[in-house]
Design a protein around this motif. Sequence first.
Motif, short mmCIF file in Angstrom:
data_model
loop_
_atom_site.label_atom_id
_atom_site.label_comp_id
_atom_site.label_asym_id
_atom_site.label_seq_id
_atom_site.Cartn_x
_atom_site.Cartn_y
_atom_site.Cartn_z
N ARG A 43 0.83 -1.22 0.00
CA ARG A 43 0.00 0.00 0.00
C ARG A 43 0.86 1.26 0.00
NH1 ARG A 43 -5.24 0.52 0.88
NH2 ARG A 43 -4.96 2.34 2.20
N TRP A 46 2.17 1.66 -3.50
CA TRP A 46 1.07 2.09 -4.38
C TRP A 46 0.78 3.58 -4.17
CZ3 TRP A 46 -4.06 3.45 -2.96
CH2 TRP A 46 -4.93 3.62 -4.02
N HIS A 47 0.73 4.00 -2.92
CA HIS A 47 0.46 5.40 -2.60
C HIS A 47 1.60 6.29 -3.12
CE1 HIS A 47 0.08 8.98 0.02
NE2 HIS A 47 -1.20 8.74 -0.14
N ARG A 50 1.21 6.52 -6.84
CA ARG A 50 0.01 7.27 -7.20
C ARG A 50 0.22 8.78 -7.04
NH1 ARG A 50 -4.61 7.40 -3.62
NH2 ARG A 50 -6.14 8.58 -4.76
N ASN A 51 1.12 9.19 -6.16
CA ASN A 51 1.39 10.61 -5.93
C ASN A 51 2.59 11.15 -6.71
OD1 ASN A 51 -0.66 11.55 -4.22
ND2 ASN A 51 0.23 10.40 -2.53
N VAL A 159 -10.14 7.88 -2.69
CA VAL A 159 -9.64 6.59 -3.19
C VAL A 159 -10.78 5.73 -3.64
CG1 VAL A 159 -8.35 4.53 -2.56
CG2 VAL A 159 -7.67 6.72 -1.65
#
Length: 159
Positions: A43, A46-47, A50-51, A159
């Motif tokens: 996670r 992924w975060h 994603r940023n 999200v």
Amino acid sequence: MTPSIDQLQELGLPAPVSYMPQTWGWWVLLGVVLTGLLVWAARAYWHWRRNRYRREALQRLAHLRISDDPLSTLRELPTLLKRVALSMPVSQAVGPLQDAAWQAFLVKHSPQLLPEDFSQQLALLAYAPDEQLLALPGEQRQQVFDTCVLWVEQHHVAV
């Protein structure tokens, strides 16, 4: 007869004890902990991915902050904010937004209170003549720039 040290006998050592868990419950606990760490790491990665758009925009804003050309810096702010909004993983089509709809989008995704005329300020930066932009007070320029940085740093993406 008095006791002597020679009469002492060496005691036998106990059998070695393994550090490996002896019951299945410890193996289950280890599996749960490792699974939790794996999920947390996935996670976080992924975060972080994603940023990416946010990190790149903040890097560009830092570059613009030290730029010697105030006109090109002011001109680039609205474009940069629109690019950030287009890069956000939202279901709403951001490209055609303007005026009140653009202001509503910015306010909706900002945790901080934005100026009520923020979209008009961005439109001014994008379309006003050069002389008008250069005539803006330094405090107002800095305020718009700081608001843009704050929005890029803190905007919320569901999200």
